[in-house]
Write a protein that holds these residues in place. Structure first.
Motif, PDB file in Angstrom:
ATOM      1  N   GLY A   1       0.747  -1.150  -0.229  1.00 51.37           N
ATOM      2  CA  GLY A   1       0.377   0.115   0.362  1.00 51.37           C
ATOM      3  C   GLY A   1       0.967   1.137   0.141  1.00 51.37           C
ATOM      4  N   GLU A   2       0.642   2.396  -0.447  1.00 52.87           N
ATOM      5  CA  GLU A   2       1.118   3.552  -0.610  1.00 52.87           C
ATOM      6  C   GLU A   2       0.230   5.048  -1.178  1.00 52.87           C
ATOM      7  OE1 GLU A   2       5.029   2.746  -3.602  1.00 52.87           O
ATOM      8  OE2 GLU A   2       2.910   2.376  -4.824  1.00 52.87           O
ATOM      9  N   VAL A   3       1.022   5.810  -0.553  1.00 52.74           N
ATOM     10  CA  VAL A   3      -0.043   7.074  -0.496  1.00 52.74           C
ATOM     11  C   VAL A   3       0.569   7.539  -1.913  1.00 52.74           C
ATOM     12  CG1 VAL A   3      -0.394   9.312   0.698  1.00 52.74           C
ATOM     13  CG2 VAL A   3      -0.037   7.207   2.371  1.00 52.74           C
ATOM     14  N   LEU A   4      -0.977   8.184  -2.454  1.00 55.06           N
ATOM     15  CA  LEU A   4      -0.481   9.197  -3.129  1.00 55.06           C
ATOM     16  C   LEU A   4      -0.332  10.465  -3.322  1.00 55.06           C
ATOM     17  CD1 LEU A   4      -2.798   6.717  -6.505  1.00 55.06           C
ATOM     18  CD2 LEU A   4       0.289   6.995  -6.138  1.00 55.06           C
ATOM     19  N   LYS A   5      -1.330  11.091  -2.013  1.00 59.50           N
ATOM     20  CA  LYS A   5      -1.406  12.152  -2.120  1.00 59.50           C
ATOM     21  C   LYS A   5      -2.138  12.432  -1.042  1.00 59.50           C
ATOM     22  CE  LYS A   5      -3.287  16.908  -3.433  1.00 59.50           C
ATOM     23  NZ  LYS A   5      -3.228  17.305  -2.427  1.00 59.50           N
ATOM     24  N   PRO A   6      -1.436  12.835   0.221  1.00 55.74           N
ATOM     25  CA  PRO A   6      -1.990  13.466   1.595  1.00 55.74           C
ATOM     26  C   PRO A   6      -2.734  13.892   1.522  1.00 55.74           C
ATOM     27  CG  PRO A   6       0.154  13.677   1.564  1.00 55.74           C
ATOM     28  CD  PRO A   6       0.058  12.892  -0.280  1.00 55.74           C
ATOM     29  N   GLY A   7      -3.149  14.491   2.734  1.00 62.04           N
ATOM     30  CA  GLY A   7      -4.215  14.944   2.179  1.00 62.04           C
ATOM     31  C   GLY A   7      -4.886  15.718   3.975  1.00 62.04           C
ATOM     32  N   ARG A   8      -5.561  16.537   4.278  1.00 60.14           N
ATOM     33  CA  ARG A   8      -6.680  16.987   5.931  1.00 60.14           C
ATOM     34  C   ARG A   8      -7.820  15.574   6.327  1.00 60.14           C
ATOM     35  NH1 ARG A   8      -8.490  21.236   8.353  1.00 60.14           N
ATOM     36  NH2 ARG A   8      -8.375  22.112   5.871  1.00 60.14           N
ATOM     37  N   ARG A   9      -8.510  16.157   4.605  1.00 56.93           N
ATOM     38  CA  ARG A   9      -9.381  15.640   4.859  1.00 56.93           C
ATOM     39  C   ARG A   9      -9.698  14.514   3.691  1.00 56.93           C
ATOM     40  NH1 ARG A   9     -13.260  21.146   4.075  1.00 56.93           N
ATOM     41  NH2 ARG A   9     -12.526  21.630   6.139  1.00 56.93           N
ATOM     42  N   LEU A  10      -8.598  14.441   3.002  1.00 56.14           N
ATOM     43  CA  LEU A  10      -8.733  12.902   1.938  1.00 56.14           C
ATOM     44  C   LEU A  10      -7.254  12.799   1.751  1.00 56.14           C
ATOM     45  CD1 LEU A  10     -11.215  13.635  -0.747  1.00 56.14           C
ATOM     46  CD2 LEU A  10     -11.977  12.494   1.656  1.00 56.14           C
ATOM     47  N   VAL A  11      -7.133  11.053   1.750  1.00 53.33           N
ATOM     48  CA  VAL A  11      -6.053  10.640   1.285  1.00 53.33           C
ATOM     49  C   VAL A  11      -5.934  10.065  -0.166  1.00 53.33           C
ATOM     50  CG1 VAL A  11      -3.811   9.781   1.946  1.00 53.33           C
ATOM     51  CG2 VAL A  11      -5.578  10.586   3.927  1.00 53.33           C
ATOM     52  N   VAL A  12      -4.930   9.771  -1.119  1.00 53.31           N
ATOM     53  CA  VAL A  12      -5.803   9.224  -2.186  1.00 53.31           C
ATOM     54  C   VAL A  12      -4.271   8.295  -1.785  1.00 53.31           C
ATOM     55  CG1 VAL A  12      -5.812   9.061  -4.939  1.00 53.31           C
ATOM     56  CG2 VAL A  12      -6.604  11.010  -3.419  1.00 53.31           C
ATOM     57  N   VAL A  13      -4.466   6.773  -1.964  1.00 54.60           N
ATOM     58  CA  VAL A  13      -4.417   6.265  -1.719  1.00 54.60           C
ATOM     59  C   VAL A  13      -3.776   5.043  -2.996  1.00 54.60           C
ATOM     60  CG1 VAL A  13      -4.198   5.795   0.753  1.00 54.60           C
ATOM     61  CG2 VAL A  13      -5.895   4.220  -0.681  1.00 54.60           C
ATOM     62  N   ARG A  14      -2.879   3.642  -3.487  1.00 55.14           N
ATOM     63  CA  ARG A  14      -3.775   2.682  -4.202  1.00 55.14           C
ATOM     64  C   ARG A  14      -2.806   1.578  -3.773  1.00 55.14           C
ATOM     65  NH1 ARG A  14       1.030   5.049  -8.445  1.00 55.14           N
ATOM     66  NH2 ARG A  14       2.798   4.827  -7.308  1.00 55.14           N
ATOM     67  N   ALA A  15      -2.758   0.011  -4.104  1.00 55.58           N
ATOM     68  CA  ALA A  15      -2.320  -1.336  -3.671  1.00 55.58           C
ATOM     69  C   ALA A  15      -2.079  -1.786  -4.865  1.00 55.58           C
ATOM     70  CB  ALA A  15      -3.103  -1.883  -2.318  1.00 55.58           C
ATOM     71  N   THR A  16      -0.741  -2.296  -4.396  1.00 52.59           N
ATOM     72  CA  THR A  16      -0.437  -3.987  -5.488  1.00 52.59           C
ATOM     73  C   THR A  16      -0.871  -5.056  -4.754  1.00 52.59           C
ATOM     74  OG1 THR A  16       0.983  -2.110  -6.495  1.00 52.59           O
ATOM     75  CG2 THR A  16       0.404  -4.677  -7.268  1.00 52.59           C
ATOM     76  N   VAL A  17      -1.670  -5.988  -5.316  1.00 50.72           N
ATOM     77  CA  VAL A  17      -1.528  -7.847  -4.460  1.00 50.72           C
ATOM     78  C   VAL A  17      -0.377  -8.670  -5.606  1.00 50.72           C
ATOM     79  CG1 VAL A  17      -2.431  -8.668  -3.421  1.00 50.72           C
ATOM     80  CG2 VAL A  17      -3.174  -6.633  -3.400  1.00 50.72           C
ATOM     81  N   LEU A  18       0.870  -8.757  -5.209  1.00 44.69           N
ATOM     82  CA  LEU A  18       0.965 -10.077  -5.841  1.00 44.69           C
ATOM     83  C   LEU A  18       1.331 -11.281  -5.034  1.00 44.69           C
ATOM     84  CD1 LEU A  18       3.463  -7.836  -5.249  1.00 44.69           C
ATOM     85  CD2 LEU A  18       3.913  -8.534  -7.218  1.00 44.69           C
ATOM     86  N   ALA A  19       0.493 -12.076  -6.077  1.00 45.20           N
ATOM     87  CA  ALA A  19       1.228 -13.633  -5.785  1.00 45.20           C
ATOM     88  C   ALA A  19       2.425 -14.085  -5.635  1.00 45.20           C
ATOM     89  CB  ALA A  19      -0.513 -14.783  -6.062  1.00 45.20           C
ATOM     90  N   LEU A  20       2.683 -15.531  -4.676  1.00 43.48           N
ATOM     91  CA  LEU A  20       3.895 -15.257  -4.498  1.00 43.48           C
ATOM     92  C   LEU A  20       3.911 -17.458  -4.990  1.00 43.48           C
ATOM     93  CD1 LEU A  20       5.042 -13.084  -1.490  1.00 43.48           C
ATOM     94  CD2 LEU A  20       5.269 -12.522  -3.818  1.00 43.48           C
ATOM     95  N   ASP A  21       4.533 -17.788  -5.786  1.00 44.33           N
ATOM     96  CA  ASP A  21       4.618 -18.744  -5.847  1.00 44.33           C
ATOM     97  C   ASP A  21       5.917 -19.714  -6.522  1.00 44.33           C
ATOM     98  OD1 ASP A  21       3.514 -21.191  -6.339  1.00 44.33           O
ATOM     99  OD2 ASP A  21       2.424 -21.173  -7.922  1.00 44.33           O
ATOM    100  N   GLY A  22       6.260 -19.689  -5.216  1.00 45.34           N
ATOM    101  CA  GLY A  22       8.121 -20.111  -5.150  1.00 45.34           C
ATOM    102  C   GLY A  22       8.698 -19.144  -5.373  1.00 45.34           C
TER     103      GLY A  22
END
Length: 119
Positions: A82-103
């Motif tokens: 998870g990462e913050v794209l734009k922090p703010g006082r009232r709203l914080v825009v975020v993103r996340a990447t999910v990875l599957a680990l197979d070996g």
């Protein structure tokens, strides 16, 4: 997160990683990790990333979050970044990447973007 066996694996200002096994209790009908697990990990990692930039005692709630499922969750575990794209006082825009680990192989299986609200 306890139900999923999830663990915080990395924490930095504006960035959090969470890992969880793909156990028998979170499989869908084809034997892949369920999208509900993928979403829960991505949403939580993004929320904690937002929280990492706030004052002690602060909390956040997800206002909205969108997920694009890119590939089946195939493997032994998932890692959500998870990462913050734009922090703010009232709203914080975020993103996340999910990875599957197979070996030794990592496959990006989901991309999330959303808005967190400090409470």
């Amino acid at each position: 997160m306890t139900t999923f066996g999830a663990k915080l694996s990395a924490i930095a200002p504006g960035r959090v990683e969470i890992t969880a096994p793909i156990g028998p209790g979170v499989l869908q009908q084809h034997g892949f990790g369920h999208a509900g697990l993928t979403f829960a990990l991505g949403d939580t990692a993004a929320g904690y990333a937002a929280l990492s930039l706030m004052a002690e005692g602060a909390e956040v709630l997800t206002a909205e979050i969108k997920i694009n499922l890119l590939a089946p969750a195939r493997g032994q575990s998932l890692r959500a970044v998870g990462e913050v794209l734009k922090p703010g006082r009232r709203l914080v825009v975020v993103r996340a990447t999910v990875l599957a680990l197979d070996g030794d192989r990592e496959t990006e299986i989901a991309a999330l973007q959303g808005t967190m609200v400090p409470v």
